[in-house]
Design an enzyme around this catalytic site. Sequence first.
Site, PDB file in Angstrom:
ATOM      1  N   SER A   1       0.844  -1.194   0.000  1.00  0.00           N
ATOM      2  CA  SER A   1       0.000   0.000   0.000  1.00  0.00           C
ATOM      3  C   SER A   1       0.874   1.236   0.000  1.00  0.00           C
ATOM      4  O   SER A   1       2.020   1.205   0.467  1.00  0.00           O
ATOM      5  CB  SER A   1      -0.879   0.016   1.260  1.00  0.00           C
ATOM      6  OG  SER A   1      -1.547   1.253   1.375  1.00  0.00           O
TER       7      SER A   1
ATOM      8  N   TYR B   1      -2.097  -1.358  10.559  1.00  0.00           N
ATOM      9  CA  TYR B   1      -2.271  -1.657   9.136  1.00  0.00           C
ATOM     10  C   TYR B   1      -1.078  -1.165   8.308  1.00  0.00           C
ATOM     11  O   TYR B   1      -0.521  -1.907   7.482  1.00  0.00           O
ATOM     12  CB  TYR B   1      -3.561  -1.014   8.637  1.00  0.00           C
ATOM     13  CG  TYR B   1      -3.760  -1.141   7.144  1.00  0.00           C
ATOM     14  CD1 TYR B   1      -4.258  -2.323   6.585  1.00  0.00           C
ATOM     15  CD2 TYR B   1      -3.425  -0.103   6.277  1.00  0.00           C
ATOM     16  CE1 TYR B   1      -4.421  -2.451   5.211  1.00  0.00           C
ATOM     17  CE2 TYR B   1      -3.584  -0.223   4.910  1.00  0.00           C
ATOM     18  CZ  TYR B   1      -4.077  -1.399   4.382  1.00  0.00           C
ATOM     19  OH  TYR B   1      -4.231  -1.526   3.023  1.00  0.00           O
TER      20      TYR B   1
HETATM   21  P1  NAD Z   1     -11.547  -5.983   0.210  1.00  0.00           P
HETATM   22  O1  NAD Z   1     -12.149  -5.976   1.550  1.00  0.00           O
HETATM   23  O2  NAD Z   1     -12.461  -5.942  -0.939  1.00  0.00           O
HETATM   24  O3  NAD Z   1     -10.580  -7.216   0.032  1.00  0.00           O
HETATM   25  C1  NAD Z   1      -9.835  -7.750   1.102  1.00  0.00           C
HETATM   26  C2  NAD Z   1     -10.179  -9.215   1.212  1.00  0.00           C
HETATM   27  O4  NAD Z   1      -9.343  -9.798   2.210  1.00  0.00           O
HETATM   28  C3  NAD Z   1     -11.606  -9.504   1.667  1.00  0.00           C
HETATM   29  O5  NAD Z   1     -12.482  -9.567   0.598  1.00  0.00           O
HETATM   30  C4  NAD Z   1     -11.451 -10.850   2.358  1.00  0.00           C
HETATM   31  O6  NAD Z   1     -11.852 -11.883   1.492  1.00  0.00           O
HETATM   32  C5  NAD Z   1      -9.971 -10.978   2.613  1.00  0.00           C
HETATM   33  N1  NAD Z   1      -9.753 -11.221   4.036  1.00  0.00           N
HETATM   34  C6  NAD Z   1      -9.760 -10.341   5.058  1.00  0.00           C
HETATM   35  N2  NAD Z   1      -9.558 -10.989   6.212  1.00  0.00           N
HETATM   36  C7  NAD Z   1      -9.425 -12.302   5.912  1.00  0.00           C
HETATM   37  C8  NAD Z   1      -9.203 -13.476   6.663  1.00  0.00           C
HETATM   38  N3  NAD Z   1      -9.056 -13.430   8.002  1.00  0.00           N
HETATM   39  N4  NAD Z   1      -9.139 -14.661   6.011  1.00  0.00           N
HETATM   40  C9  NAD Z   1      -9.291 -14.736   4.668  1.00  0.00           C
HETATM   41  N5  NAD Z   1      -9.487 -13.646   3.897  1.00  0.00           N
HETATM   42  C10 NAD Z   1      -9.554 -12.461   4.519  1.00  0.00           C
HETATM   43  O7  NAD Z   1     -10.531  -4.741   0.176  1.00  0.00           O
HETATM   44  P2  NAD Z   1      -9.359  -4.313  -0.836  1.00  0.00           P
HETATM   45  O8  NAD Z   1      -9.194  -2.872  -0.621  1.00  0.00           O
HETATM   46  O9  NAD Z   1      -9.617  -4.818  -2.191  1.00  0.00           O
HETATM   47  O10 NAD Z   1      -8.094  -5.036  -0.223  1.00  0.00           O
HETATM   48  C11 NAD Z   1      -7.225  -5.824  -0.991  1.00  0.00           C
HETATM   49  C12 NAD Z   1      -5.788  -5.481  -0.682  1.00  0.00           C
HETATM   50  O11 NAD Z   1      -5.516  -4.139  -1.105  1.00  0.00           O
HETATM   51  C13 NAD Z   1      -5.390  -5.523   0.784  1.00  0.00           C
HETATM   52  O12 NAD Z   1      -4.128  -6.158   0.894  1.00  0.00           O
HETATM   53  C14 NAD Z   1      -5.251  -4.059   1.172  1.00  0.00           C
HETATM   54  O13 NAD Z   1      -4.298  -3.889   2.203  1.00  0.00           O
HETATM   55  C15 NAD Z   1      -4.769  -3.484  -0.128  1.00  0.00           C
HETATM   56  N6  NAD Z   1      -4.939  -2.051  -0.280  1.00  0.00           N
HETATM   57  C16 NAD Z   1      -6.177  -1.493  -0.390  1.00  0.00           C
HETATM   58  C17 NAD Z   1      -6.293  -0.130  -0.539  1.00  0.00           C
HETATM   59  C18 NAD Z   1      -7.623   0.542  -0.682  1.00  0.00           C
HETATM   60  O14 NAD Z   1      -7.666   1.764  -0.648  1.00  0.00           O
HETATM   61  N7  NAD Z   1      -8.714  -0.181  -0.826  1.00  0.00           N
HETATM   62  C19 NAD Z   1      -5.149   0.675  -0.577  1.00  0.00           C
HETATM   63  C20 NAD Z   1      -3.918   0.078  -0.460  1.00  0.00           C
HETATM   64  C21 NAD Z   1      -3.816  -1.290  -0.323  1.00  0.00           C
END
Ligand code: NAD
Length: 309
Positions: A201, A214
Amino acid sequence: MTNSPDPAQPTDEPTAEATLVDPTTKYEVEIPVQSQPVPGLASEMVPPADHGETTYVGHGRLRGRRALITGGDSGIGRAVAIAYAREGADVAIGYLPEEQSDADEVAQLVRDAGRLCIQLPGDVGDEEVARSLVRDAVAGLGGLDVLVLNAARQRKVEKLEDLTSEQWAETMNVNVNAPFWMMQEALGHLQPGSSVIFTSSVQAYTPSPGLVDYAASRAAVNTMSKCLAQQLAPRGIRVNAVAPGPFWTALQVSGGQLPDALPTFGHKNPLGRPGQPVEMAGAYVYLASEEASYTTGNTLSVTGGAPTP
Ligand code: NAD
Ligand code: MG
């Protein structure tokens, strides 16, 4: 002689002239105040995010690859699953049991692209579950060529006094330990030419004050990816990371942001808006593809203009 396709020939007929699209106005969405219980469902988000369901066009760049994508039910992982399938890969998706309905939608989209989708519910914060997820993906796909370590939790806590040991431990288990367990479990299955992609991130570089656990977890996986890239390069396994900026996903409506902050989420970015998950897909396709054969130990930032090192 094999019957490999002639690389000089385009895989798809061009359908239209490419038109220029202004990225500042590409997605003009109003996000109302809203909140969902953890882990949040893409199907309940207002407005819905664009994961590429009607927008991502594949070009056969991952034909025949077998990919495991953790957190493949929603958000960035869903966009990656759709893109990979349309690029010709079979996919396995990990997710939490509460996310079955989101995962079923993804599985249908993957099948619509003519590819196999293995659905693997389970909490990867548990070591045995995380390791068996990899084994089940390998069994279901008949091997593993691409590992996308993407599942994570994010909960904003403004004051350190309010950050509980339970939250700290859970964040580290899901966001840092699980990628370690799954990477270690996958290693024996990854052949030379395989690709591993960690999701880090922009928080690894420019952390927000209320995302202590986080942001530290995203910095940890970014650094892990650089250690492993060096360690595994002689074995022909590439390891990279992707660093998203603010993206409109289920994680943000289920505690990732405070609900009142959602209407202006991403507005301070140079592009003036949050990203849509489909806008991440190309980075993951590239890093998994043959075009990236000399790219390892890299972090590909997709931040809407927020500077990164
Ligand atoms: P999201 O909630 O749609 O996806 C995250 C997924 O992680 C969930 O759908 C879930 O299936 C899985 N998850 C969470 N806890 C879990 C557990 N205990 N066991 C199994 N699966 C689990 O959100 P997202 O934003 O698409 O996140 C995806 C990645 O992107 C993450 O690594 C997050 O750190 C990263 N990220 C997101 C952003 C943002 O702004 N959305 C920014 C930077 C990085
Ligand atoms: Mg989800």
